[in-house]
Scaffold this motif. Structure first.
Motif, PDB file in Angstrom:
ATOM      1  N   ASN A  66      63.630  30.274 -14.410  1.00 33.53           N
ATOM      2  CA  ASN A  66      62.343  30.130 -14.647  1.00 33.53           C
ATOM      3  C   ASN A  66      61.769  30.643 -16.158  1.00 33.53           C
ATOM      4  O   ASN A  66      60.736  30.637 -16.315  1.00 33.53           O
ATOM      5  CB  ASN A  66      61.572  31.323 -13.921  1.00 33.53           C
ATOM      6  CG  ASN A  66      61.270  30.764 -12.505  1.00 33.53           C
ATOM      7  OD1 ASN A  66      60.715  29.576 -12.324  1.00 33.53           O
ATOM      8  ND2 ASN A  66      61.693  31.269 -11.308  1.00 33.53           N
TER       9      ASN A  66
ATOM     10  N   ALA B 159      58.532  20.222  -9.339  1.00 32.55           N
ATOM     11  CA  ALA B 159      59.582  20.679  -9.848  1.00 32.55           C
ATOM     12  C   ALA B 159      59.794  20.366 -11.501  1.00 32.55           C
ATOM     13  O   ALA B 159      60.398  21.075 -12.252  1.00 32.55           O
ATOM     14  CB  ALA B 159      60.877  20.294  -9.209  1.00 32.55           C
ATOM     15  N   GLY B 212      56.985  26.866  -9.303  1.00 32.64           N
ATOM     16  CA  GLY B 212      58.267  26.593  -8.586  1.00 32.64           C
ATOM     17  C   GLY B 212      58.025  27.083  -6.924  1.00 32.64           C
ATOM     18  O   GLY B 212      58.467  26.232  -6.219  1.00 32.64           O
TER      19      GLY B 212
END
Lengths: 224, 237
Positions: A66, B159, B212
């Motif tokens: 991330n 994504a 996400g």
């Protein structure tokens, strides 16, 4: 647009660009295999580990998938020297890319591990297969079918991702292109050539991976 | 560690917080603009790839080449190319616009692939049936393919958006003042680099993680039972 292309100036530097392409591949290979080891360890931890291990793996994967790899390498290269840990730009970028790839590969490997079902192992045992036979005929085809395509994607991504190392002064393809651009002022030409080399490298890698997958694992990976 | 914590209040002054937030806004603006343009252009590229008319062959060829090439060139090289070509052509564009153009280019190339995968997830038989009923190509696309493909396309597009958030960090190398560049500026002002980059990393995490999770939720929601979750994709590089 009155810009005259002069590829000649850049082509004089083609030996450097060739050497740089090799460095790019070396970084990609190093990070790929390192990442595979990390990924296998992470996947094993996530599937078979206790709660604490699972939590550690989850934090690792969550953090590295991330956040930008650029800043991860910033931390390794610019922040760690404050604490007495010095490393060369090459080492820092390989470690950074390895940690990054390891996080993605953990998830990929995990999918491979859970794709083998207990019943099938028992069936192999009932058929009297030896350990090696059941690995070769039962486990490997399953794992390969699940993870071969993502693995080859990951390698292609690392070939492209190694360009980050160039920003820290490593003379891989992008770094060398930046240097040649600075010394010849032919920046458009040099980056066009560097882009072309990246396309060639990844196409060759894709075709090779396709053939290896077909011949060794009976998997049809995608080229385009 | 204690020294870092002691430095925190010194870092989080009003103006530093405003600086970090505005630059995070630039990161988000780049991502969102890239996604909007990429979705539109990616759809067109993927739809054009499906056409079979002979007179569209050159268009098809150019679009396929565009999508395949820019997925095989590192984002940083694309960024430099856009920058130097626009300079060479005599346009003096602001750095933000240059980063925006580069982000839109790679988003279109990658999302074209996402759309293509979605389109090809629709069973062939249905398309053949529609052809047998003399549906036009556009009608096949919009009444047969798209209603089924979007379930595959949407999670993958989200994504990709997650990976785009992280990729915009490379725009800092050009001098666009987004989150990464803000971190570099603060380090130059003398704050501890571990602390500043830690804050920047947390900033990216806060933007990327919810997105996400949203993508994973969409995927669970849209795909039927017995579906295995997709593997994380590193996206562009």
């Amino acid at each position: 647009m009155n810009y005259t292309f002069q590829f000649g100036e850049v082509l004089k530097h083609s030996p450097e660009l060739m050497r740089a392409s090799l460095t790019t591949l070396e970084i990609a290979f190093a990070a790929f295999w390192g990442g595979c080891l990390l990924g296998i360890a992470g996947a094993m931890g996530k599937v078979y580990g206790n709660k604490a291990v699972v939590l550690v793996v989850r934090i690792y994967v969550g953090f590295f998938t991330n956040t930008p790899s650029l800043i991860q390498i910033f931390v390794l290269f610019y922040a760690l020297p404050d604490y007495g840990i010095m490393m060369s730009p090459l080492t820092a970028s390989i470690i950074g890319l390895t940690l990054n790839a390891g996080a993605y590969l953990t998830e990929i490997m995990r999918a491979g591990v859970i794709s083998v079902r207990r019943n099938e192992m028992e069936a192999a045992e009932a058929l009297g297969m030896s350990g090696l036979q059941s690995f070769w005929y039962v486990i490997l085809p399953h794992i390969a079918r699940t993870i071969y395509a993502p693995l080859s994607n990951m390698f292609i991504w690392l070939v492209l991702g190694s360009s980050i190392a160039g920003l820290f002064g490593v003379s891989e393809l992008t770094g060398t292109a930046i240097d040649i651009g600075a010394s010849t002022f032919r920046t458009i030409e040099v980056f066009l050539i560097a882009g072309g080399i990246y396309v060639m490298l990844t196409v060759v890698a894709s075709v090779t991976l396709y053939l290896v997958g077909l011949w060794c694992f009976r998997v049809r990976a995608r080229i385009f | 560690m204690a020294a870092l914590l002691a430095e925190l209040p010194r870092l989080f002054t009003y103006y530093n917080i405003v600086f970090l937030l505005t630059s995070a806004g630039v990161t988000l603006a780049l991502t969102v603009a890239g996604c909007v343009v990429g979705l539109a252009a990616g759809f067109v590229v993927a739809a054009m790839r499906r056409t079979r008319a002979a007179w569209l062959l050159p268009v098809r060829l150019v679009l396929i080449l565009f999508a395949e090439l820019f997925r095989r060139i590192p984002f940083i090289v694309t960024l430099f190319l856009v920058f130097f070509i626009s300079q060479g052509a005599g346009y003096n564009l602001p750095l933000f616009v240059i980063a925006l153009v580069a982000v839109c280019i790679i988003a279109s190339a990658y999302l074209a692939e996402v759309f293509r995968a979605g389109f090809s997830s629709v069973p062939r038989l249905q398309i053949e049936a529609a052809e047998a009923m003399n549906f036009s190509a556009a009608r096949i696309l919009f009444s047969v393919i798209v209603p089924q493909a979007w379930r595959v396309v949407l999670p993958a597009a989200v994504a990709f958006m997650v990976s785009l958030v992280k990729d915009t960090a490379l725009a800092s190398q050009l001098g666009v003042i987004e989150l990464t560049f803000a971190g570099k500026v603060l380090v130059t002002r003398g704050y501890s680099s571990l602390l500043v980059y830690g804050v920047v990393l947390v900033g990216y995490y806060l933007m990327s993680y919810p997105l996400g999770r949203f993508g994973a939720y969409l995927e669970r929601r849209l795909s039927g039972r017995g579906h295995r979750p997709a593997l994380p994709e590193p996206g562009a590089a």
